[in-house]
Design an enzyme around this catalytic site. Sequence first.
Site, PDB file in Angstrom:
ATOM      1  N   THR A   1       0.871  -1.178   0.000  1.00 59.01           N
ATOM      2  CA  THR A   1       0.000   0.000   0.000  1.00 59.01           C
ATOM      3  C   THR A   1       0.901   1.218   0.000  1.00 59.01           C
ATOM      4  O   THR A   1       1.990   1.187   0.581  1.00 59.01           O
ATOM      5  CB  THR A   1      -0.891  -0.028   1.261  1.00 59.01           C
ATOM      6  OG1 THR A   1      -1.871  -1.035   1.086  1.00 59.01           O
ATOM      7  CG2 THR A   1      -1.577   1.308   1.519  1.00 59.01           C
TER       8      THR A   1
ATOM      9  N   ARG B   1     -15.001  -5.460  -0.338  1.00 58.04           N
ATOM     10  CA  ARG B   1     -14.444  -5.022   0.959  1.00 58.04           C
ATOM     11  C   ARG B   1     -13.715  -3.683   0.776  1.00 58.04           C
ATOM     12  O   ARG B   1     -12.969  -3.495  -0.170  1.00 58.04           O
ATOM     13  CB  ARG B   1     -13.475  -6.084   1.487  1.00 58.04           C
ATOM     14  CG  ARG B   1     -12.804  -5.717   2.824  1.00 58.04           C
ATOM     15  CD  ARG B   1     -11.379  -5.253   2.623  1.00 58.04           C
ATOM     16  NE  ARG B   1     -10.671  -4.953   3.863  1.00 58.04           N
ATOM     17  CZ  ARG B   1      -9.515  -4.313   3.902  1.00 58.04           C
ATOM     18  NH1 ARG B   1      -8.924  -3.931   2.795  1.00 58.04           N
ATOM     19  NH2 ARG B   1      -8.929  -4.063   5.056  1.00 58.04           N
ATOM     20  N   VAL B   2     -13.965  -2.770   1.668  1.00 50.14           N
ATOM     21  CA  VAL B   2     -13.268  -1.483   1.645  1.00 50.14           C
ATOM     22  C   VAL B   2     -12.541  -1.322   2.966  1.00 50.14           C
ATOM     23  O   VAL B   2     -13.118  -1.528   4.030  1.00 50.14           O
ATOM     24  CB  VAL B   2     -14.267  -0.317   1.436  1.00 50.14           C
ATOM     25  CG1 VAL B   2     -13.567   1.021   1.565  1.00 50.14           C
ATOM     26  CG2 VAL B   2     -14.941  -0.438   0.065  1.00 50.14           C
ATOM     27  N   GLY B   3     -11.261  -0.996   2.894  1.00 50.17           N
ATOM     28  CA  GLY B   3     -10.470  -0.836   4.109  1.00 50.17           C
ATOM     29  C   GLY B   3     -10.405   0.608   4.564  1.00 50.17           C
ATOM     30  O   GLY B   3     -11.311   1.413   4.292  1.00 50.17           O
ATOM     31  N   ASP B   4      -9.341   0.938   5.242  1.00 44.93           N
ATOM     32  CA  ASP B   4      -9.191   2.275   5.816  1.00 44.93           C
ATOM     33  C   ASP B   4      -8.725   3.318   4.804  1.00 44.93           C
ATOM     34  O   ASP B   4      -8.931   4.515   4.995  1.00 44.93           O
ATOM     35  CB  ASP B   4      -8.181   2.236   6.971  1.00 44.93           C
ATOM     36  CG  ASP B   4      -6.810   1.751   6.502  1.00 44.93           C
ATOM     37  OD1 ASP B   4      -6.746   0.715   5.789  1.00 44.93           O
ATOM     38  OD2 ASP B   4      -5.798   2.393   6.834  1.00 44.93           O
TER      39      ASP B   4
ATOM     40  N   THR C   1      -0.973   2.542   6.837  1.00 45.23           N
ATOM     41  CA  THR C   1      -0.931   1.249   6.156  1.00 45.23           C
ATOM     42  C   THR C   1      -0.940   0.131   7.190  1.00 45.23           C
ATOM     43  O   THR C   1      -0.353   0.267   8.260  1.00 45.23           O
ATOM     44  CB  THR C   1       0.313   1.109   5.265  1.00 45.23           C
ATOM     45  OG1 THR C   1       0.387  -0.240   4.787  1.00 45.23           O
ATOM     46  CG2 THR C   1       1.599   1.450   6.004  1.00 45.23           C
TER      47      THR C   1
ATOM     48  N   GLU D   1      -3.355  -3.436   8.822  1.00 42.41           N
ATOM     49  CA  GLU D   1      -4.641  -4.137   8.890  1.00 42.41           C
ATOM     50  C   GLU D   1      -5.768  -3.115   8.963  1.00 42.41           C
ATOM     51  O   GLU D   1      -6.052  -2.556  10.023  1.00 42.41           O
ATOM     52  CB  GLU D   1      -4.654  -5.067  10.111  1.00 42.41           C
ATOM     53  CG  GLU D   1      -3.654  -6.201   9.974  1.00 42.41           C
ATOM     54  CD  GLU D   1      -3.538  -7.045  11.235  1.00 42.41           C
ATOM     55  OE1 GLU D   1      -4.537  -7.190  11.962  1.00 42.41           O
ATOM     56  OE2 GLU D   1      -2.432  -7.559  11.480  1.00 42.41           O
ATOM     57  N   GLY D   2      -6.387  -2.899   7.814  1.00 47.86           N
ATOM     58  CA  GLY D   2      -7.298  -1.769   7.652  1.00 47.86           C
ATOM     59  C   GLY D   2      -8.432  -1.714   8.659  1.00 47.86           C
ATOM     60  O   GLY D   2      -8.834  -0.632   9.085  1.00 47.86           O
TER      61      GLY D   2
HETATM   62  N1  ASP Z   1      -4.657  -0.727   4.958  1.00 49.90           N
HETATM   63  C1  ASP Z   1      -4.873  -1.414   3.708  1.00 49.90           C
HETATM   64  C2  ASP Z   1      -6.257  -2.010   3.723  1.00 49.90           C
HETATM   65  O1  ASP Z   1      -6.684  -2.471   4.758  1.00 49.90           O
HETATM   66  C3  ASP Z   1      -3.888  -2.502   3.442  1.00 49.90           C
HETATM   67  C4  ASP Z   1      -2.441  -2.208   3.739  1.00 49.90           C
HETATM   68  O2  ASP Z   1      -2.104  -1.093   4.109  1.00 49.90           O
HETATM   69  O3  ASP Z   1      -1.609  -3.112   3.573  1.00 49.90           O
HETATM   70  O4  ASP Z   1      -6.891  -2.071   2.694  1.00 49.90           O
END
Ligand code: ASP
Length: 307
Positions: free
Chosen positions: A178, A206-209, A229, A231-232
């Site tokens: 990321t 799925r949508v992360g942070d 960056t 675990e979103g």
């Molecule tokens: N934070 C990102 C997500 O959860 C992934 C990452 O940063 O590796 O989509």
Amino acid sequence: MTTAPRTLTAPLDERGFALVLHGGAGGRVEELSLEVKADYDAGLAAAHRAGEEVLAAGGAALDAVCATVAALEDDPLFNAGRGAALTASGRAELDASVMTGDGAAGAVAASRWARNPVQAARAVMERTDHVLLVAPAAKLVRSWGLETVDPEHFVTEARLAQLRRVLAARQEAPRHGTVGAVAIDAEGRIAAATSTGGMVGQADGRVGDTPIIGAGTFARDGVIGVSCTGEGEAFLRGAVAHDVTARIAYAGQEPLAAIEATIAAELTARGASGGLIAAGPTGVVVAHNSPAMFAAYREGERLVTLT
Ligand code: ASP
């Protein structure tokens, strides 16, 4: 996997600006062969140069972070734009966001057509009344004057092979890749941008942070800009980028103390791994509790790249 938190700092460039970028948080550096490490170092350095040139020419922090993130999106080594991590069904669904310290923000989630999702996020900020658009249509992206590509453009052989290994449970979903950038320009304006394909094998949709303002990205002039960056889901639950900003703005903490406290409370204490970069009036910070984090920033004459 989390480790003892690691933080690195550097003051503003003597020219009065600074730019820090990240290429994702993840496993140990030893996992990379020397050859691959050199490729990552080169990609990080080129992307840093792209943003720093903007700042050195007197340009705005917003232009600098967009130039840096677009360079990383175009580099297939990183999990953003071409070469992004794929969903369980093999799709590239790209998330990106951008924020400037005066309070403007834009983001796209599950973007499939814009060649550079960060530019689409910027267009949402500058050309619409909205902050976040999900799956913007190709026609809309083109109406913003941006280049579109076939969604297959983003899918690389390496990522398909990786997805097969992960789905067959022969490999733990790898991380890293990321991307994000935060800058403060010579006029003190702060901007932050983040871009990703998400997590390898994530559920479609799925949508992360990353595209969520306050979670993966935040900026406030006079305070700090942050790009995250890791675990979103943990960054979403902890509103991590905003949490750092609030500690500084409301509790009067120093940037480093604020960042360490947020990582301890919202990541380490919850068993989540990741990191963030930040830039503000006192300089830049790279911090993570993951075994490693890819990043680049300048310390005087020296460009520091972390892989
Ligand atoms: N934070 C990102 C997500 O959860 C992934 C990452 O940063 O590796 O989509």
